[in-house]
Design a protein around this motif. Structure first.
Motif, PDB file in Angstrom:
ATOM      1  N   LEU A 106      24.847 -34.411  63.830  1.00  0.00           N
ATOM      2  CA  LEU A 106      25.510 -34.647  62.548  1.00  0.00           C
ATOM      3  C   LEU A 106      24.645 -35.398  61.541  1.00  0.00           C
ATOM      4  CD1 LEU A 106      29.046 -35.621  63.827  1.00  0.00           C
ATOM      5  CD2 LEU A 106      28.534 -33.696  62.327  1.00  0.00           C
ATOM      6  N   ALA A 107      23.744 -36.249  62.016  1.00  0.00           N
ATOM      7  CA  ALA A 107      22.986 -37.134  61.125  1.00  0.00           C
ATOM      8  C   ALA A 107      22.309 -36.413  59.964  1.00  0.00           C
ATOM      9  CB  ALA A 107      21.983 -37.964  61.928  1.00  0.00           C
ATOM     10  N   PRO A 108      21.509 -35.349  60.196  1.00  0.00           N
ATOM     11  CA  PRO A 108      20.874 -34.705  59.039  1.00  0.00           C
ATOM     12  C   PRO A 108      21.868 -34.019  58.112  1.00  0.00           C
ATOM     13  CG  PRO A 108      20.389 -33.473  61.043  1.00  0.00           C
ATOM     14  CD  PRO A 108      21.078 -34.744  61.452  1.00  0.00           C
ATOM     15  N   LEU A 109      22.967 -33.542  58.650  1.00  0.00           N
ATOM     16  CA  LEU A 109      23.986 -32.896  57.818  1.00  0.00           C
ATOM     17  C   LEU A 109      24.700 -33.917  56.940  1.00  0.00           C
ATOM     18  CD1 LEU A 109      25.377 -30.468  60.527  1.00  0.00           C
ATOM     19  CD2 LEU A 109      23.937 -29.854  58.570  1.00  0.00           C
ATOM     20  N   LEU A 110      24.929 -35.119  57.476  1.00  0.00           N
ATOM     21  CA  LEU A 110      25.535 -36.183  56.678  1.00  0.00           C
ATOM     22  C   LEU A 110      24.548 -36.706  55.645  1.00  0.00           C
ATOM     23  CD1 LEU A 110      27.423 -38.147  59.470  1.00  0.00           C
ATOM     24  CD2 LEU A 110      28.436 -36.729  57.684  1.00  0.00           C
ATOM     25  N   ALA A 111      23.283 -36.811  56.019  1.00  0.00           N
ATOM     26  CA  ALA A 111      22.266 -37.310  55.095  1.00  0.00           C
ATOM     27  C   ALA A 111      22.114 -36.393  53.880  1.00  0.00           C
ATOM     28  CB  ALA A 111      20.929 -37.470  55.811  1.00  0.00           C
ATOM     29  N   SER A 112      22.208 -35.084  54.117  1.00  0.00           N
ATOM     30  CA  SER A 112      22.050 -34.122  53.016  1.00  0.00           C
ATOM     31  C   SER A 112      23.376 -33.767  52.351  1.00  0.00           C
ATOM     32  CB  SER A 112      21.386 -32.845  53.535  1.00  0.00           C
ATOM     33  OG  SER A 112      22.262 -32.166  54.425  1.00  0.00           O
ATOM     34  N   LYS A 113      24.459 -34.365  52.830  1.00  0.00           N
ATOM     35  CA  LYS A 113      25.812 -34.101  52.313  1.00  0.00           C
ATOM     36  C   LYS A 113      26.194 -32.623  52.425  1.00  0.00           C
ATOM     37  CE  LYS A 113      25.447 -37.954  49.103  1.00  0.00           C
ATOM     38  NZ  LYS A 113      25.563 -38.415  47.721  1.00  0.00           N
ATOM     39  N   ALA A 114      25.734 -31.991  53.501  1.00  0.00           N
ATOM     40  CA  ALA A 114      26.035 -30.577  53.744  1.00  0.00           C
ATOM     41  C   ALA A 114      27.469 -30.374  54.213  1.00  0.00           C
ATOM     42  CB  ALA A 114      25.059 -30.000  54.767  1.00  0.00           C
ATOM     43  N   ILE A 115      28.110 -31.422  54.645  1.00  0.00           N
ATOM     44  CA  ILE A 115      29.494 -31.343  55.126  1.00  0.00           C
ATOM     45  C   ILE A 115      30.418 -31.698  53.961  1.00  0.00           C
ATOM     46  CG2 ILE A 115      31.171 -32.331  56.716  1.00  0.00           C
ATOM     47  CD1 ILE A 115      28.735 -32.815  58.614  1.00  0.00           C
ATOM     48  N   ASP A 116      31.286 -30.766  53.618  1.00  0.00           N
ATOM     49  CA  ASP A 116      32.206 -30.959  52.495  1.00  0.00           C
ATOM     50  C   ASP A 116      33.405 -31.831  52.855  1.00  0.00           C
ATOM     51  OD1 ASP A 116      30.693 -29.192  50.834  1.00  0.00           O
ATOM     52  OD2 ASP A 116      31.620 -27.517  51.888  1.00  0.00           O
ATOM     53  N   ARG A 117      33.819 -31.756  54.105  1.00  0.00           N
ATOM     54  CA  ARG A 117      34.968 -32.532  54.563  1.00  0.00           C
ATOM     55  C   ARG A 117      34.711 -32.914  56.022  1.00  0.00           C
ATOM     56  NH1 ARG A 117      40.912 -31.832  52.448  1.00  0.00           N
ATOM     57  NH2 ARG A 117      39.733 -32.531  50.662  1.00  0.00           N
ATOM     58  N   PHE A 118      34.750 -34.209  56.276  1.00  0.00           N
ATOM     59  CA  PHE A 118      34.447 -34.737  57.602  1.00  0.00           C
ATOM     60  C   PHE A 118      35.708 -35.385  58.165  1.00  0.00           C
ATOM     61  CE2 PHE A 118      31.787 -37.985  60.125  1.00  0.00           C
ATOM     62  CZ  PHE A 118      31.673 -37.134  61.197  1.00  0.00           C
ATOM     63  N   TYR A 119      36.206 -34.833  59.274  1.00  0.00           N
ATOM     64  CA  TYR A 119      37.414 -35.335  59.919  1.00  0.00           C
ATOM     65  C   TYR A 119      37.014 -36.196  61.109  1.00  0.00           C
ATOM     66  CZ  TYR A 119      39.751 -31.629  57.289  1.00  0.00           C
ATOM     67  OH  TYR A 119      40.227 -30.820  56.288  1.00  0.00           O
ATOM     68  N   ILE A 120      37.566 -37.385  61.174  1.00  0.00           N
ATOM     69  CA  ILE A 120      37.325 -38.289  62.297  1.00  0.00           C
ATOM     70  C   ILE A 120      38.658 -38.647  62.922  1.00  0.00           C
ATOM     71  CG2 ILE A 120      36.487 -40.564  63.009  1.00  0.00           C
ATOM     72  CD1 ILE A 120      34.464 -40.448  60.761  1.00  0.00           C
ATOM     73  N   ASN A 140      26.939 -42.071  52.103  1.00  0.00           N
ATOM     74  CA  ASN A 140      27.014 -40.757  51.464  1.00  0.00           C
ATOM     75  C   ASN A 140      28.421 -40.182  51.305  1.00  0.00           C
ATOM     76  OD1 ASN A 140      24.191 -40.485  51.164  1.00  0.00           O
ATOM     77  ND2 ASN A 140      24.024 -39.923  53.325  1.00  0.00           N
ATOM     78  N   TYR A 141      29.411 -40.817  51.906  1.00  0.00           N
ATOM     79  CA  TYR A 141      30.773 -40.273  51.900  1.00  0.00           C
ATOM     80  C   TYR A 141      31.779 -41.352  51.535  1.00  0.00           C
ATOM     81  CZ  TYR A 141      29.098 -35.965  53.961  1.00  0.00           C
ATOM     82  OH  TYR A 141      28.454 -34.769  54.153  1.00  0.00           O
ATOM     83  N   LYS A 142      32.953 -40.911  51.084  1.00  0.00           N
ATOM     84  CA  LYS A 142      34.055 -41.835  50.827  1.00  0.00           C
ATOM     85  C   LYS A 142      35.265 -41.364  51.619  1.00  0.00           C
ATOM     86  CE  LYS A 142      35.569 -39.274  46.811  1.00  0.00           C
ATOM     87  NZ  LYS A 142      35.659 -39.161  45.395  1.00  0.00           N
ATOM     88  N   LYS A 143      36.015 -42.314  52.117  1.00  0.00           N
ATOM     89  CA  LYS A 143      37.230 -41.997  52.860  1.00  0.00           C
ATOM     90  C   LYS A 143      38.324 -41.665  51.862  1.00  0.00           C
ATOM     91  CE  LYS A 143      38.350 -45.093  55.794  1.00  0.00           C
ATOM     92  NZ  LYS A 143      38.963 -46.199  56.566  1.00  0.00           N
ATOM     93  N   ILE A 144      38.909 -40.475  52.002  1.00  0.00           N
ATOM     94  CA  ILE A 144      39.959 -40.072  51.067  1.00  0.00           C
ATOM     95  C   ILE A 144      41.351 -40.110  51.697  1.00  0.00           C
ATOM     96  CG2 ILE A 144      38.400 -38.676  49.661  1.00  0.00           C
ATOM     97  CD1 ILE A 144      39.763 -36.197  51.039  1.00  0.00           C
ATOM     98  N   GLU A 145      41.385 -40.226  53.034  1.00  0.00           N
ATOM     99  CA  GLU A 145      42.689 -40.256  53.701  1.00  0.00           C
ATOM    100  C   GLU A 145      42.551 -40.970  55.036  1.00  0.00           C
ATOM    101  OE1 GLU A 145      46.179 -37.063  54.556  1.00  0.00           O
ATOM    102  OE2 GLU A 145      44.208 -36.496  55.306  1.00  0.00           O
ATOM    103  N   SER A 146      43.579 -41.724  55.386  1.00  0.00           N
ATOM    104  CA  SER A 146      43.645 -42.368  56.693  1.00  0.00           C
ATOM    105  C   SER A 146      45.104 -42.543  57.061  1.00  0.00           C
ATOM    106  CB  SER A 146      42.932 -43.720  56.658  1.00  0.00           C
ATOM    107  OG  SER A 146      43.009 -44.340  57.928  1.00  0.00           O
ATOM    108  N   PHE A 147      45.458 -42.099  58.260  1.00  0.00           N
ATOM    109  CA  PHE A 147      46.814 -42.303  58.748  1.00  0.00           C
ATOM    110  C   PHE A 147      46.779 -42.348  60.268  1.00  0.00           C
ATOM    111  CE2 PHE A 147      46.260 -37.740  58.590  1.00  0.00           C
ATOM    112  CZ  PHE A 147      46.891 -37.268  59.732  1.00  0.00           C
ATOM    113  N   SER A 148      47.789 -42.940  60.843  1.00  0.00           N
ATOM    114  CA  SER A 148      47.855 -43.067  62.300  1.00  0.00           C
ATOM    115  C   SER A 148      49.071 -42.345  62.842  1.00  0.00           C
ATOM    116  CB  SER A 148      47.923 -44.538  62.703  1.00  0.00           C
ATOM    117  OG  SER A 148      46.741 -45.197  62.338  1.00  0.00           O
TER     118      SER A 148
END
Length: 161
Positions: A106-120, A140-148
């Protein structure tokens, strides 16, 4: 492109080499919800060796410098970088392609912002290997949603431009 990652409370992504020991019922439901729209899966060699991707009904694209190259209808193993292989997957099958690789993949994909939406999916279980560093994510990213839901916290991240 979207990516999906399961994280233990200590930042590990596996127990004894597999993610299954960390999985909760809720994470499994979300995993299948994300995966059902995918036209292909993109992973690294370590994930391919340790998880059951040989049973996938959709094409699997694997980036690995150690596995022998292979190109069949549902499996392509290549020495291409994750970013290069992502472009090949999109060209061959279209979008969406779901990235399910581990931290190193994932590291190079996150560094280049190749991932449009990252789910954790964050679980309260501790893992023992394959630790994910959140530094690239937080830069490189901002959290747009969080729920439990029960003992799983779900986050959605998008790139910052």
């Amino acid at each position: 492109m979207v990516a999906n990652l399961l994280l233990a409370k200590n930042g590990a992504t596996t127990i004894k080499g597999h993610s299954a020991g960390l999985r909760t019922r809720e994470d499994g439901e979300r995993f299948h919800e994300i995966r059902k729209s995918a036209k292909a899966v993109l992973i690294g060699g370590n994930t391919f060796r340790n998880e059951p991707y040989n049973k996938s009904v959709i094409p699997v694209f694997v980036s690995s410098n150690t596995l022998p190259e292979q190109n069949t209808r549902n499996l392509q193993i290549s020495k291409l970088s994750p970013e290069e292989l992502l472009a090949v997957a999109i060209e061959k099958v279209g979008t969406p392609v779901v990235v399910e690789g581990g931290p190193n993949f994932l590291a190079p994909l996150l560094a280049s912002k190749a991932i449009d939406r990252f789910y954790i999916s964050r679980v309260l279980i501790s893992g023992d290997d394959n630790y994910f560093s959140e530094q690239l994510l937080q830069v490189n990213y901002k959290k747009i949603e969080s729920f439990s839901k029960n003992e799983t916290t779900f986050e959605t991240w998008e790139p910052v431009f």
